[in-house]
Design a protein around this motif. Structure first.
Motif, PDB file in Angstrom:
ATOM      1  N   LEU A  13      -7.604  -6.862  14.531  1.00  0.00           N
ATOM      2  CA  LEU A  13      -6.953  -6.175  13.282  1.00  0.00           C
ATOM      3  C   LEU A  13      -7.520  -6.836  12.164  1.00  0.00           C
ATOM      4  CD1 LEU A  13      -3.544  -4.860  14.526  1.00  0.00           C
ATOM      5  CD2 LEU A  13      -5.807  -3.834  14.802  1.00  0.00           C
ATOM      6  N   LEU A  14      -7.439  -8.181  12.088  1.00  0.00           N
ATOM      7  CA  LEU A  14      -7.994  -8.859  10.854  1.00  0.00           C
ATOM      8  C   LEU A  14      -9.407  -8.832  10.916  1.00  0.00           C
ATOM      9  CD1 LEU A  14      -5.604 -12.176  11.542  1.00  0.00           C
ATOM     10  CD2 LEU A  14      -5.690 -10.501   9.619  1.00  0.00           C
ATOM     11  N   THR A  15      -9.996  -8.616  11.893  1.00  0.00           N
ATOM     12  CA  THR A  15     -11.735  -8.383  11.995  1.00  0.00           C
ATOM     13  C   THR A  15     -11.884  -6.859  10.910  1.00  0.00           C
ATOM     14  OG1 THR A  15     -11.985  -9.708  13.937  1.00  0.00           O
ATOM     15  CG2 THR A  15     -13.434  -7.838  13.308  1.00  0.00           C
ATOM     16  N   ILE A  16     -10.993  -6.066  11.344  1.00  0.00           N
ATOM     17  CA  ILE A  16     -11.280  -4.797  10.596  1.00  0.00           C
ATOM     18  C   ILE A  16     -10.829  -4.885   9.180  1.00  0.00           C
ATOM     19  CG2 ILE A  16     -10.112  -2.345  10.419  1.00  0.00           C
ATOM     20  CD1 ILE A  16      -9.427  -2.532  13.408  1.00  0.00           C
ATOM     21  N   LYS A  17      -9.951  -5.873   8.879  1.00  0.00           N
ATOM     22  CA  LYS A  17      -9.648  -6.014   7.484  1.00  0.00           C
ATOM     23  C   LYS A  17     -11.276  -6.598   6.612  1.00  0.00           C
ATOM     24  CE  LYS A  17      -8.003  -9.323   4.076  1.00  0.00           C
ATOM     25  NZ  LYS A  17      -9.046  -9.435   2.995  1.00  0.00           N
ATOM     26  N   LEU A  18     -11.602  -7.236   7.356  1.00  0.00           N
ATOM     27  CA  LEU A  18     -13.103  -7.857   7.065  1.00  0.00           C
ATOM     28  C   LEU A  18     -14.021  -6.841   6.898  1.00  0.00           C
ATOM     29  CD1 LEU A  18     -13.521 -11.262   9.091  1.00  0.00           C
ATOM     30  CD2 LEU A  18     -12.495 -11.042   6.847  1.00  0.00           C
ATOM     31  N   MET A  19     -14.138  -5.758   7.897  1.00  0.00           N
ATOM     32  CA  MET A  19     -15.067  -4.754   7.812  1.00  0.00           C
ATOM     33  C   MET A  19     -14.837  -3.893   6.706  1.00  0.00           C
ATOM     34  SD  MET A  19     -15.728  -1.958  10.538  1.00  0.00           S
ATOM     35  CE  MET A  19     -14.437  -1.142  10.279  1.00  0.00           C
ATOM     36  N   LEU A  20     -13.428  -3.687   6.468  1.00  0.00           N
ATOM     37  CA  LEU A  20     -12.939  -2.816   5.227  1.00  0.00           C
ATOM     38  C   LEU A  20     -13.358  -3.372   3.787  1.00  0.00           C
ATOM     39  CD1 LEU A  20      -9.715  -1.668   6.615  1.00  0.00           C
ATOM     40  CD2 LEU A  20     -11.551  -0.256   6.274  1.00  0.00           C
ATOM     41  N   ASP A  21     -13.323  -4.734   3.808  1.00  0.00           N
ATOM     42  CA  ASP A  21     -13.690  -5.654   2.679  1.00  0.00           C
ATOM     43  C   ASP A  21     -15.226  -5.250   2.296  1.00  0.00           C
ATOM     44  OD1 ASP A  21     -11.378  -6.674   1.460  1.00  0.00           O
ATOM     45  OD2 ASP A  21     -11.566  -8.397   2.888  1.00  0.00           O
ATOM     46  N   TRP A  22     -16.080  -5.400   3.503  1.00  0.00           N
ATOM     47  CA  TRP A  22     -17.444  -5.602   3.366  1.00  0.00           C
ATOM     48  C   TRP A  22     -18.151  -4.259   3.000  1.00  0.00           C
ATOM     49  CZ3 TRP A  22     -21.367  -2.947   6.310  1.00  0.00           C
ATOM     50  CH2 TRP A  22     -22.792  -3.559   6.068  1.00  0.00           C
ATOM     51  N   LEU A  23     -17.138  -2.959   3.615  1.00  0.00           N
ATOM     52  CA  LEU A  23     -17.403  -1.600   3.148  1.00  0.00           C
ATOM     53  C   LEU A  23     -17.174  -1.311   1.756  1.00  0.00           C
ATOM     54  CD1 LEU A  23     -16.535   0.315   6.463  1.00  0.00           C
ATOM     55  CD2 LEU A  23     -18.824  -0.093   5.850  1.00  0.00           C
ATOM     56  N   GLY A  24     -16.393  -2.045   1.201  1.00  0.00           N
ATOM     57  CA  GLY A  24     -16.062  -1.982  -0.367  1.00  0.00           C
ATOM     58  C   GLY A  24     -14.597  -1.104  -0.123  1.00  0.00           C
ATOM     59  N   GLU A  25     -13.913  -0.981   0.964  1.00  0.00           N
ATOM     60  CA  GLU A  25     -12.613  -0.340   0.811  1.00  0.00           C
ATOM     61  C   GLU A  25     -11.439  -1.310   0.785  1.00  0.00           C
ATOM     62  OE1 GLU A  25     -11.944   2.810   1.332  1.00  0.00           O
ATOM     63  OE2 GLU A  25     -14.132   3.488   1.815  1.00  0.00           O
ATOM     64  N   ILE A  26     -11.458  -1.884  -0.638  1.00  0.00           N
ATOM     65  CA  ILE A  26     -10.796  -2.989  -0.787  1.00  0.00           C
ATOM     66  C   ILE A  26      -9.142  -2.794  -0.622  1.00  0.00           C
ATOM     67  CG2 ILE A  26     -10.352  -4.990  -2.405  1.00  0.00           C
ATOM     68  CD1 ILE A  26     -12.933  -4.810  -1.317  1.00  0.00           C
ATOM     69  N   ASP A  27      -8.494  -1.404  -1.098  1.00  0.00           N
ATOM     70  CA  ASP A  27      -7.182  -1.008  -1.071  1.00  0.00           C
ATOM     71  C   ASP A  27      -6.968  -1.061   0.498  1.00  0.00           C
ATOM     72  OD1 ASP A  27      -7.295  -1.104  -3.721  1.00  0.00           O
ATOM     73  OD2 ASP A  27      -7.354   1.127  -3.993  1.00  0.00           O
ATOM     74  N   LYS A  28      -7.676  -0.554   1.336  1.00  0.00           N
ATOM     75  CA  LYS A  28      -7.475  -0.310   2.583  1.00  0.00           C
ATOM     76  C   LYS A  28      -7.422  -1.522   3.336  1.00  0.00           C
ATOM     77  CE  LYS A  28      -9.018   4.386   3.855  1.00  0.00           C
ATOM     78  NZ  LYS A  28      -8.613   4.934   2.513  1.00  0.00           N
ATOM     79  N   ALA A  29      -8.258  -2.322   2.890  1.00  0.00           N
ATOM     80  CA  ALA A  29      -8.202  -3.953   3.489  1.00  0.00           C
ATOM     81  C   ALA A  29      -6.915  -4.693   3.026  1.00  0.00           C
ATOM     82  CB  ALA A  29      -9.505  -4.661   3.033  1.00  0.00           C
ATOM     83  N   ASP A  30      -6.616  -4.493   1.950  1.00  0.00           N
ATOM     84  CA  ASP A  30      -5.612  -5.183   1.594  1.00  0.00           C
ATOM     85  C   ASP A  30      -4.170  -4.618   2.088  1.00  0.00           C
ATOM     86  OD1 ASP A  30      -6.983  -6.677  -0.093  1.00  0.00           O
ATOM     87  OD2 ASP A  30      -6.498  -5.780  -2.085  1.00  0.00           O
ATOM     88  N   SER A  31      -4.066  -3.390   2.259  1.00  0.00           N
ATOM     89  CA  SER A  31      -2.736  -2.820   2.845  1.00  0.00           C
ATOM     90  C   SER A  31      -2.638  -3.224   4.356  1.00  0.00           C
ATOM     91  CB  SER A  31      -2.589  -1.567   2.529  1.00  0.00           C
ATOM     92  OG  SER A  31      -3.941  -0.781   2.708  1.00  0.00           O
ATOM     93  N   LEU A  32      -3.955  -3.448   4.885  1.00  0.00           N
ATOM     94  CA  LEU A  32      -3.957  -3.610   6.196  1.00  0.00           C
ATOM     95  C   LEU A  32      -3.591  -5.220   6.548  1.00  0.00           C
ATOM     96  CD1 LEU A  32      -4.512  -3.378   9.338  1.00  0.00           C
ATOM     97  CD2 LEU A  32      -6.951  -3.616   8.970  1.00  0.00           C
ATOM     98  N   GLU A  33      -3.806  -6.034   5.518  1.00  0.00           N
ATOM     99  CA  GLU A  33      -3.533  -7.436   5.571  1.00  0.00           C
ATOM    100  C   GLU A  33      -2.125  -7.851   5.460  1.00  0.00           C
ATOM    101  OE1 GLU A  33      -5.438 -10.157   3.073  1.00  0.00           O
ATOM    102  OE2 GLU A  33      -4.986 -11.887   4.553  1.00  0.00           O
ATOM    103  N   ASN A  34      -1.707  -6.930   4.380  1.00  0.00           N
ATOM    104  CA  ASN A  34      -0.148  -6.764   4.214  1.00  0.00           C
ATOM    105  C   ASN A  34       0.612  -6.544   5.475  1.00  0.00           C
ATOM    106  OD1 ASN A  34      -0.520  -7.909   1.791  1.00  0.00           O
ATOM    107  ND2 ASN A  34      -0.743  -5.938   0.689  1.00  0.00           N
ATOM    108  N   ALA A  35      -0.070  -5.422   5.967  1.00  0.00           N
ATOM    109  CA  ALA A  35       0.885  -4.730   7.036  1.00  0.00           C
ATOM    110  C   ALA A  35       0.752  -5.673   8.398  1.00  0.00           C
ATOM    111  CB  ALA A  35       0.253  -3.495   7.795  1.00  0.00           C
TER     112      ALA A  35
END
Ligand code: IPM
Ligand code: MG
Length: 378
Positions: free
Chosen positions: A324-346
């Motif tokens: 799940l933390l890896t998905i956060k990195l993927m979202l960051d890389w894709l530029g989906e910063i809001d989604k990345a941040d909310s995933l890390e918060n969750a």
């Protein structure tokens, strides 16, 4: 990057791989669906099954899929030493000189995924934290070093002679017969050293990190580690606001146990990075929390750092947090910063809350229950 068809949404290659790779990728899907990432997931074959059946753990069709996607998510891989690998081939492929090599190492080199990004952060409430104030990020060079695959056994006479011609120290091994002598080349280039150092500093700037430490061993491995450290120093001069430290790999292992909270971004070569990233992961809960991105200029493969843990395969026992933390990195890389941040918060919420935990954290929940708990907070 050429796309097969111009449909909306990301095209993400989906590679569960071996063992618990399937378990954690199922968990990944729960979270990705909940977060509503506009993406198509394209399954691709990789791993031990394909080695056994086809003699190739990274089939050409998989490389083609990767070339037609934006990035890939990868579960886990089983790797075994040469002789064992040969034994597991289907009978008709045995004795044909097929040599197993790790498909993930292959992908890193084939797609020039030169930066291996491995964050190791202590999330509050994780009972497995060594300390609660650790926030390390390892930048591991991903394409060279002892992973270059330039290896010899037995050692050919010409290779031995050529080395001896240029470096008399080789003569010290004259007594050892070729079929009792192995050689693995540690190849380091200035370009790759510069790239990884720059990636580390850029990251430090972007995320306001307190220091960058080059971790090598130039006092002994004078040429390769020397080149890497000199190059990192040069890059460091371009970032005068970020403190730059130099540490030897052995001392770094000691310091990471003694005062891990003092360090922030670590940058190193491939083999040392492999080792130090496991050590750093253990400080923040172990491989169940270790995420990683293999990142190139145009493509990236994201994978949890843990292995395939065959004995747990299909039992939905392992911790999906690394994935799940890896998905956060993927979202960051894709530029989906809001989604990345909310995933890390969750993720951080579920860890802090402490009610839903896999066995490694002292809980009884399954891989999928943890993913559901994270998804519920998205
Ligand atoms: C890692 C793993 C791999 C590596 C193996 C599976 C080849 O240990 O990603 O750290 O050595 O790079
Ligand atoms: Mg490793």
């Amino acid at each position: 990057m050429t796309k097969e068809n111009d449909v909306a949404g990301y095209r993400i290659a989906w590679m569960p791989g071996d063992g618990v790779g399937n378990d954690v990728m199922e968990a990944a899907r729960i979270v990705l669906d909940k977060i509503k990432l506009d993406a198509h997931y394209i399954p691709a074959d990789i791993g031990w099954e394909f080695w056994k059946m086809e003699g190739n753990p990274l089939p050409d069709r998989t490389i083609e899929i990767l070339k037609n996607t934006d990035c890939a998510l990868f579960g886990a891989i089983t790797s075994k030493p040469k002789e064992e690998a040969e034994k597991e081939l289907v009978p008709e492929l045995r004795g044909k000189g097929l040599v197993y090599s790790s498909p993930i190492v292959g992908l890193r080199q084939l797609f020039d995924l030169r930066t291996n990004l491995r964050p190791c952060k202590a999330y509050a409430g994780n009972p497995l934290n060594y300390r609660d104030d650790i926030d390390l990020t390892v930048f591991r060079e991903n394409t060279e070093d002892l992973y270059s695959g330039v290896e010899f056994f037995p050692l050919p006479d010409e290779v031995r002679a050529a080395i001896k011609k240029h470096n008399k120290k080789m003569g010290r091994f004259d007594w050892s017969p070729s079929d009792k002598t192995a050689l693995s080349c540690r190849i380091i280039t200035e370009k790759a050293s510069e790239n990884i150092a720059r990636a580390a500093f850029e990251y430090a700037v972007k995320y306001g990190k307190s220091s960058v430490t080059i971790v090598e061993k130039p006092n002994v491995i004078r040429e390769t580690s020397g080149l890497m450290v000199r190059t990192a120093r040069k890059v460091a001069r371009e970032y005068p606001k970020i403190p730059f430290w130099e540490t030897n790999i052995d001392a770094m292992c000691m310091w990471l146990i003694k005062n891990p909270q003092d360090y922030s971004v670590l940058v190193t070569s491939n083999m040392f990075g492999d080792i130090i990233s496991d050590l750093a992961a253990q400080l923040v809960g172990g491989l169940g929390f270790a995420s990683s991105g293999n990142i190139g200029d145009n493509y990236a493969v994201f994978e949890p750092t843990h292995g395939s843990a065959p004995k747990y395969a299909g039992q939905y026992k392992v911790n999906p947090m690394a994935t799940l933390l890896t998905i956060k990195l993927m979202l960051d890389w894709l530029g989906e910063i809001d989604k990345a941040d909310s995933l890390e918060n969750a993720i951080a919420d579920v860890i802090r809350d402490g009610k839903i935990r896999t066995y490694d954290m002292g809980g009884k929940n399954t891989t999928l229950e943890v993913a559901e708990a994270v998804a519920a907070r998205l």
